[in-house]
Design an enzyme around this catalytic site. Structure first.
Site, PDB file in Angstrom:
ATOM      1  N   GLY A  13       0.914  -0.970  -0.306  1.00  0.00           N
ATOM      2  CA  GLY A  13       0.239  -0.182  -0.710  1.00  0.00           C
ATOM      3  C   GLY A  13       1.212   1.459   0.237  1.00  0.00           C
ATOM      4  N   ASP A  14       0.387   2.815  -0.551  1.00  0.00           N
ATOM      5  CA  ASP A  14       0.746   4.135  -0.011  1.00  0.00           C
ATOM      6  C   ASP A  14       1.878   4.022  -1.177  1.00  0.00           C
ATOM      7  OD1 ASP A  14       0.128   4.340   2.368  1.00  0.00           O
ATOM      8  OD2 ASP A  14       1.770   2.703   3.173  1.00  0.00           O
ATOM      9  N   GLY A  41      -5.774   5.530   1.567  1.00  0.00           N
ATOM     10  CA  GLY A  41      -5.586   7.085   1.530  1.00  0.00           C
ATOM     11  C   GLY A  41      -4.968   7.417   0.434  1.00  0.00           C
ATOM     12  N   HIS A  42      -6.046   8.238  -0.639  1.00  0.00           N
ATOM     13  CA  HIS A  42      -5.410   8.683  -1.857  1.00  0.00           C
ATOM     14  C   HIS A  42      -5.180   9.880  -1.692  1.00  0.00           C
ATOM     15  CE1 HIS A  42      -7.126   4.499  -3.400  1.00  0.00           C
ATOM     16  NE2 HIS A  42      -6.717   4.397  -2.925  1.00  0.00           N
ATOM     17  N   GLN A 225      -5.414  -0.544  -0.530  1.00  0.00           N
ATOM     18  CA  GLN A 225      -4.515  -0.933   0.211  1.00  0.00           C
ATOM     19  C   GLN A 225      -3.077  -1.250  -0.958  1.00  0.00           C
ATOM     20  OE1 GLN A 225      -7.803  -2.230   0.892  1.00  0.00           O
ATOM     21  NE2 GLN A 225      -7.533   0.234   2.592  1.00  0.00           N
ATOM     22  N   SER A 300      -1.724   8.531   5.003  1.00  0.00           N
ATOM     23  CA  SER A 300      -2.123  10.063   4.750  1.00  0.00           C
ATOM     24  C   SER A 300      -3.685   9.326   4.963  1.00  0.00           C
ATOM     25  CB  SER A 300      -2.619   9.922   2.989  1.00  0.00           C
ATOM     26  OG  SER A 300      -3.238   8.484   2.505  1.00  0.00           O
ATOM     27  N   ASP A 334      11.906  10.072  -7.201  1.00  0.00           N
ATOM     28  CA  ASP A 334      12.424  11.524  -6.912  1.00  0.00           C
ATOM     29  C   ASP A 334      13.292  11.179  -5.499  1.00  0.00           C
ATOM     30  OD1 ASP A 334       9.643  11.673  -6.511  1.00  0.00           O
ATOM     31  OD2 ASP A 334      10.461  13.674  -4.979  1.00  0.00           O
TER      32      ASP A 334
END
Length: 430
Positions: A13-14, A41-42, A225, A300, A334
């Site tokens: 996830g994330d 959490g998007h 997720q 988030s 990055d």
């Protein structure tokens, strides 16, 4: 000819799926959520403005897009309308764009109480759930005692079903977990109060998706997720409670698997994990802290810090097989800027032997020790690149090595949180 594109995270996830969904929605007519709940959490960053969504599909900011919540999602009415009101306050006409399946199981206050009581009782063995009632709601769905969205509109039936489930939950809360029960009347009234507001949003999601397919429209299926948290295929028991791999898109919307044309798997250029569970490439040193700081690695939804580690190509090969991934999106490249030497896990050492094929993530995964290959880093900034050839040479070599290890082409590369900071090598809708 339209395309049904499934977008999932391939790690824990994330991975940045929300940004990718939002970016690709420019070419889509609908976005469908198919599993999970408001534990997702998007984060979307558009023109420097950040919007965090946990339940409503990430296409909601686009005026031409239908946003669909499928039957595989467990639904908290309170969370849904809190998020909707936040967006409406920012000028987004949510109720003109959003539809919800009548078959979504409801998350109740008692589910949340059970989730938190259970985690507390586990102590050191806690799984690390979000405490939002997701797991208990899925348990009731599988046990065939859930109350669903459709039940809300039959008051007497809903009250009877709710009474049975609250009695059961309260028995567990009182006598097993030794905590306070929930108030049946409050749960009943709070859900019925929101039912009338929900009613205009309820629709046949499968029928909508079938019609869109017949019309040749592009549809995004948005996963929550990550595939390594899949309840069947992930690092069990340290998983979520739904099918997070691509197969969940069919079961969670009712649109058959032959209708799904492509699977885009999203991965970070390194690896993170929230909560407990095995993590072979985890870093416990200053470099791990550096990745966390530069990558802003905090949940988030929950704000919890994410554990950070090197890219794990071995576990990802298993995720790719599980979801039939046809292309990859690599995010947060990055964050690796300025690191002298990068490492990629290319094998696992277990009982003195080295394996380079993916084991079952539930089969002795915690005993695996990562075996690394080293690659040179880069000190130029990748954040300003808008074309693949503009990336630092060693950044391109890093990505090309990942492609070779995983056997799947990289379709896009994200070099920052903003929608504009994305390099598209091959558009998934082409």
């Amino acid at each position: 000819m339209g395309k049904n594109l499934v977008i999932i995270g391939l790690q824990w996830g994330d991975e940045g799926k929300g940004k990718v969904v939002d970016l690709l929605t420019d070419r889509a007519q609908a976005v469908a959520r198919f599993q999970g709940g408001h534990n997702a959490g998007h984060t979307l960053v558009i023109g420097g403005k950040k919007t965090v969504l946990s339940l409503i599909p990430s296409g909601i900011l686009h005026p031409h897009v239908q946003c669909l919540i499928g039957n595989g999602v467990v639904l908290s009415l309170e969370a849904l309308f809190k998020e909707a009101d936040m967006l409406i306050g920012e000028g987004v006409p949510v109720f003109e764009r959003l539809k919800v399946s009548p078959n979504c199981p409801l998350i109740l206050a008692s589910h949340i109480a059970l989730d938190r009581a259970r985690e507390q009782a586990r102590g050191a063995r806690a799984i690390g759930t979000t405490g939002r009632g997701i797991g208990p709601a899925y348990e009731d769905k599988v046990a065939r005692r859930a109350v669903r969205v459709t039940d809300l509109f039959h008051r007497e039936r809903f009250a009877a079903q709710l009474g049975e489930i609250i009695d059961y939950h309260n028995f567990l809360l009182r006598h097993y977990y030794r905590v306070a029960p929930v108030d049946f009347q409050k749960v009943l009234e709070s859900n019925l109060a929101l039912a009338e507001r929900l009613k205009p949003l309820v629709a046949d999601i499968t029928g909508i998706l079938e019609q869109l397919s017949r019309e040749g429209r592009n549809v995004l299926f948005e996963g929550a997720q990550g595939a390594m948290l899949d309840v069947d295929l992930g690092t069990y028991p340290y998983v979520t409670s739904s099918t997070t791999s691509a197969g969940g898109a069919a079961a969670g919307t009712g649109l058959g698997p032959r209708r799904l044309n492509e699977v885009l798997g999203i991965v970070k250029a390194y690896t993170t994990r929230v909560g407990a569970g095995p993590f072979p490439t985890e870093l416990f040193d200053d470099l791990g802290a550096h990745l966390s700081r530069v990558g802003n690695e905090f949940g988030s939804v929950t704000g919890r810090p994410r554990r950070c580690g090197w890219f794990d190509a071995v576990a990802l090969r298993r995720s790719i097989v599980n979801s039939s991934c046809s292309a990859l999106g690599v995010t947060k490249l990055d964050v690796l800027d300025g690191i002298d030497t990068l490492r990629v896990c290319v094998g696992y050492r277990i009982e003195g032997s080295i394996i380079d094929t993916p084991p079952l993530l539930t089969d002795r995964f915690a005993e695996c020790e990562a075996v690394y290959e080293e690659l040179p880093g880069w000190h130029e900034s990748s954040a300003d690149a808008r074309r693949y050839d503009d990336l630092p040479a060693n950044a391109r070599r890093y990505l090309e090595r990942l492609e070779a290890l995983l056997g799947v082409p990289i379709a896009l590369v994200s070099t920052g949180p903003d929608r504009a900071q994305t390099i598209i090598r091959r558009h998934p809708f082409d």
